[in-house]
Scaffold this motif. Structure first.
Motif, PDB file in Angstrom:
ATOM      1  N   GLU A  47       2.691  -9.193   6.116  1.00 37.37           N
ATOM      2  CA  GLU A  47       4.042  -9.145   5.779  1.00 37.37           C
ATOM      3  C   GLU A  47       4.827 -10.093   6.931  1.00 37.37           C
ATOM      4  N   LYS A  48       4.858 -10.020   8.060  1.00 46.38           N
ATOM      5  CA  LYS A  48       5.404 -10.971   8.805  1.00 46.38           C
ATOM      6  C   LYS A  48       5.195 -12.328   8.599  1.00 46.38           C
ATOM      7  N   ALA A  49       3.727 -12.694   8.230  1.00 45.73           N
ATOM      8  CA  ALA A  49       3.526 -14.069   7.739  1.00 45.73           C
ATOM      9  C   ALA A  49       4.354 -14.496   6.558  1.00 45.73           C
ATOM     10  N   ALA A  50       4.266 -13.718   5.640  1.00 47.43           N
ATOM     11  CA  ALA A  50       5.145 -13.952   4.344  1.00 47.43           C
ATOM     12  C   ALA A  50       6.614 -14.554   4.594  1.00 47.43           C
ATOM     13  N   LYS A  51       7.157 -13.646   5.482  1.00 52.55           N
ATOM     14  CA  LYS A  51       8.461 -13.877   5.934  1.00 52.55           C
ATOM     15  C   LYS A  51       8.702 -15.307   6.817  1.00 52.55           C
ATOM     16  N   ILE A  52       7.807 -15.295   7.654  1.00 54.25           N
ATOM     17  CA  ILE A  52       7.490 -16.551   8.431  1.00 54.25           C
ATOM     18  C   ILE A  52       7.723 -17.887   7.634  1.00 54.25           C
ATOM     19  N   LEU A  53       6.507 -17.702   6.741  1.00 49.02           N
ATOM     20  CA  LEU A  53       6.298 -18.989   5.630  1.00 49.02           C
ATOM     21  C   LEU A  53       7.504 -19.117   4.633  1.00 49.02           C
ATOM     22  N   GLU A  54       8.205 -18.076   4.356  1.00 50.20           N
ATOM     23  CA  GLU A  54       9.375 -18.366   3.314  1.00 50.20           C
ATOM     24  C   GLU A  54      10.471 -19.247   4.035  1.00 50.20           C
ATOM     25  N   SER A  55      10.563 -19.009   5.588  1.00 51.95           N
ATOM     26  CA  SER A  55      11.574 -19.804   6.601  1.00 51.95           C
ATOM     27  C   SER A  55      11.058 -21.280   6.734  1.00 51.95           C
ATOM     28  N   PHE A  56       9.757 -21.451   6.299  1.00 59.81           N
ATOM     29  CA  PHE A  56       9.299 -22.898   6.728  1.00 59.81           C
ATOM     30  C   PHE A  56       8.988 -23.574   5.448  1.00 59.81           C
ATOM     31  N   LEU A  57       8.768 -22.802   4.302  1.00 61.59           N
ATOM     32  CA  LEU A  57       8.436 -23.684   3.139  1.00 61.59           C
ATOM     33  C   LEU A  57       9.574 -23.857   2.160  1.00 61.59           C
ATOM     34  N   ALA A  58       9.605 -24.630   1.229  1.00 63.77           N
ATOM     35  CA  ALA A  58      10.850 -24.801   0.145  1.00 63.77           C
ATOM     36  C   ALA A  58      10.645 -23.738  -0.859  1.00 63.77           C
ATOM     37  N   ASP A  59      11.934 -23.371  -1.305  1.00 70.28           N
ATOM     38  CA  ASP A  59      12.202 -22.372  -2.262  1.00 70.28           C
ATOM     39  C   ASP A  59      12.312 -22.985  -3.598  1.00 70.28           C
ATOM     40  N   PRO A  60      11.666 -22.691  -4.541  1.00 68.07           N
ATOM     41  CA  PRO A  60      11.537 -23.219  -5.839  1.00 68.07           C
ATOM     42  C   PRO A  60      13.076 -23.213  -6.444  1.00 68.07           C
ATOM     43  N   GLU A  61      13.629 -22.161  -6.151  1.00 65.82           N
ATOM     44  CA  GLU A  61      15.128 -21.658  -6.784  1.00 65.82           C
ATOM     45  C   GLU A  61      16.258 -22.903  -6.203  1.00 65.82           C
ATOM     46  N   ASN A  62      15.620 -23.346  -5.030  1.00 65.50           N
ATOM     47  CA  ASN A  62      16.736 -24.071  -4.493  1.00 65.50           C
ATOM     48  C   ASN A  62      15.725 -25.515  -3.858  1.00 65.50           C
ATOM     49  N   PRO A  63      15.432 -26.516  -4.942  1.00 64.10           N
ATOM     50  CA  PRO A  63      14.752 -27.667  -4.492  1.00 64.10           C
ATOM     51  C   PRO A  63      15.105 -28.383  -3.340  1.00 64.10           C
ATOM     52  N   GLN A  64      16.416 -28.441  -3.280  1.00 66.19           N
ATOM     53  CA  GLN A  64      17.154 -29.301  -1.957  1.00 66.19           C
ATOM     54  C   GLN A  64      16.379 -28.720  -0.631  1.00 66.19           C
ATOM     55  N   SER A  65      15.826 -27.615  -0.657  1.00 63.49           N
ATOM     56  CA  SER A  65      15.221 -26.857   0.676  1.00 63.49           C
ATOM     57  C   SER A  65      14.265 -27.546   1.062  1.00 63.49           C
ATOM     58  N   ALA A  66      13.591 -28.399   0.040  1.00 62.44           N
ATOM     59  CA  ALA A  66      12.290 -29.299   0.312  1.00 62.44           C
ATOM     60  C   ALA A  66      12.653 -30.320   1.483  1.00 62.44           C
ATOM     61  N   LEU A  67      13.769 -30.790   1.728  1.00 61.04           N
ATOM     62  CA  LEU A  67      14.218 -31.811   2.602  1.00 61.04           C
ATOM     63  C   LEU A  67      14.170 -31.201   3.975  1.00 61.04           C
ATOM     64  N   ASN A  68      14.002 -29.869   4.253  1.00 58.54           N
ATOM     65  CA  ASN A  68      14.085 -29.541   5.660  1.00 58.54           C
ATOM     66  C   ASN A  68      12.790 -28.298   5.658  1.00 58.54           C
ATOM     67  N   SER A  69      11.877 -28.703   4.887  1.00 56.95           N
ATOM     68  CA  SER A  69      10.666 -27.545   5.124  1.00 56.95           C
ATOM     69  C   SER A  69       9.317 -28.442   5.235  1.00 56.95           C
ATOM     70  N   ILE A  70       8.233 -27.669   5.449  1.00 57.72           N
ATOM     71  CA  ILE A  70       7.026 -28.226   5.455  1.00 57.72           C
ATOM     72  C   ILE A  70       6.744 -28.687   4.172  1.00 57.72           C
ATOM     73  N   PRO A  71       6.233 -30.198   4.090  1.00 54.03           N
ATOM     74  CA  PRO A  71       6.226 -31.008   2.912  1.00 54.03           C
ATOM     75  C   PRO A  71       4.981 -30.247   1.928  1.00 54.03           C
ATOM     76  N   LYS A  72       5.505 -30.265   0.566  1.00 54.73           N
ATOM     77  CA  LYS A  72       4.380 -30.031  -0.497  1.00 54.73           C
ATOM     78  C   LYS A  72       3.086 -30.572  -0.453  1.00 54.73           C
ATOM     79  N   ALA A  73       3.210 -31.677   0.051  1.00 51.18           N
ATOM     80  CA  ALA A  73       2.065 -32.715   0.098  1.00 51.18           C
ATOM     81  C   ALA A  73       1.193 -31.947   1.270  1.00 51.18           C
ATOM     82  N   VAL A  74       1.846 -31.925   2.383  1.00 53.84           N
ATOM     83  CA  VAL A  74       1.005 -31.301   3.707  1.00 53.84           C
ATOM     84  C   VAL A  74       0.626 -29.899   3.115  1.00 53.84           C
TER      85      VAL A  74
END
Length: 278
Positions: A47-74
């Motif tokens: 459960e903790k890992a899911a919350k941490i990953l949410e803060s590091f990975l882009a949110d599909p509902e807000n694509p702009q969040s990809a500019l400040n996230s661990i890259p999709k390609a990575v």
């Protein structure tokens, strides 16, 4: 006894008392760190890992969040992920302890069941208060995954090197993946990228937590090798990863950077992440 001798005797006594206090305090932090780690079960870690990953990975509902996230390609190139949280606290002496989990990419592209990990230790330094840092370590090679699979300890910066991972989108991220370090490390403190080094950090397999959840002493190599089905309690974590891997980056500007130790943005150079340079 002269005043000077009295002063010297008092100073010596104070020094002995201070040393004893710090030694006792260090012991308390050490045992407290162990209790901090041992208190977490695999469902709680998932459960903790899911919350941490949410803060590091882009949110599909807000694509702009990809500019400040661990890259999709990575994420798509990752052979594994280690997700953990470290608590650091202290006054005069400092203690730190952390726990989390590691998962591996299976041959069919899916993710393995999680294996619990921990880190802890005591250090000296004038520090006041407490700080919590979240970490996501992307395992870029089979050797990196194997290091977590053989049991025992994994020392980052030892046989397996780590480099600060890129953030953002675009061709420079792809260039960074041409010759990546075995691990990319990402960290956040107080919700902001911290750019903290993991050099020398020791991650330990938590056999106790794995045994308690899976019902027997299943080795990490079997858990990460796909011989254990992914548990339902970790479904939210898998959903977060899957959503980020499927993000539509169409129309997003190509921006990529690396957070420095002070959190500043450093433009990505395609050689920054070459394993030979770390």
């Amino acid at each position: 006894m002269s005043m000077l001798n009295k002063f010297r005797a008092g100073a010596q006594k104070a020094g002995i008392q201070a040393s004893a206090f710090m030694k006792e305090g260090s012991s308390r932090v050490q045992s407290g760190s162990q209790a901090f780690v041992q208190g977490f079960t695999l469902p709680g870690e998932a459960e903790k890992a899911a919350k941490i990953l949410e803060s590091f990975l882009a949110d599909p509902e807000n694509p702009q969040s990809a500019l400040n996230s661990i890259p999709k390609a990575v994420l798509q190139h990752a052979r594994g992920l280690a997700v953990f949280q470290v608590l650091k606290a202290g006054f005069v002496f400092s203690g730190k302890a952390g726990s989390g989990l590691v998962i591996a990419r299976l041959p069919d592209g899916s993710w393995s069941a999680p294996s619990c990990i921990a880190t802890g230790g005591v250090g000296w330094g004038l520090q006041i208060g407490a700080d919590i840092t979240d970490f996501v370590v992307v395992l870029n090679s089979e050797d990196a995954v194997r290091a977590f699979s053989v049991g025992g300890n994994v020392t980052i910066g030892g046989s397996i090197s780590a480099a600060a991972g890129p953030i953002g989108t675009g061709g420079r991220v792809e260039a960074a993946l041409a010759h990546p370090a075995p691990m990319f490390s990402y960290s956040k403190s107080k919700g902001l990228y911290a750019g903290m080094s993991l050099e020398g950090t020791v991650l330990i397999e938590r056999k106790d937590a794995n045994k308690a959840f899976y019902g027997s002493a299943i080795p990490a190599r079997d858990i990460l090798g796909g011989r254990v089905p992914p548990p339902e309690v970790a479904s939210r974590m898998y959903e977060v990863i899957e959503a980020a891997e499927g993000l539509d980056e169409t129309g997003l500007p190509q921006e990529a950077y690396v957070p420095s130790g002070t959190g500043q943005h450093i433009a990505v150079d395609h050689t920054v992440f070459d394993a030979e340079h770390h």
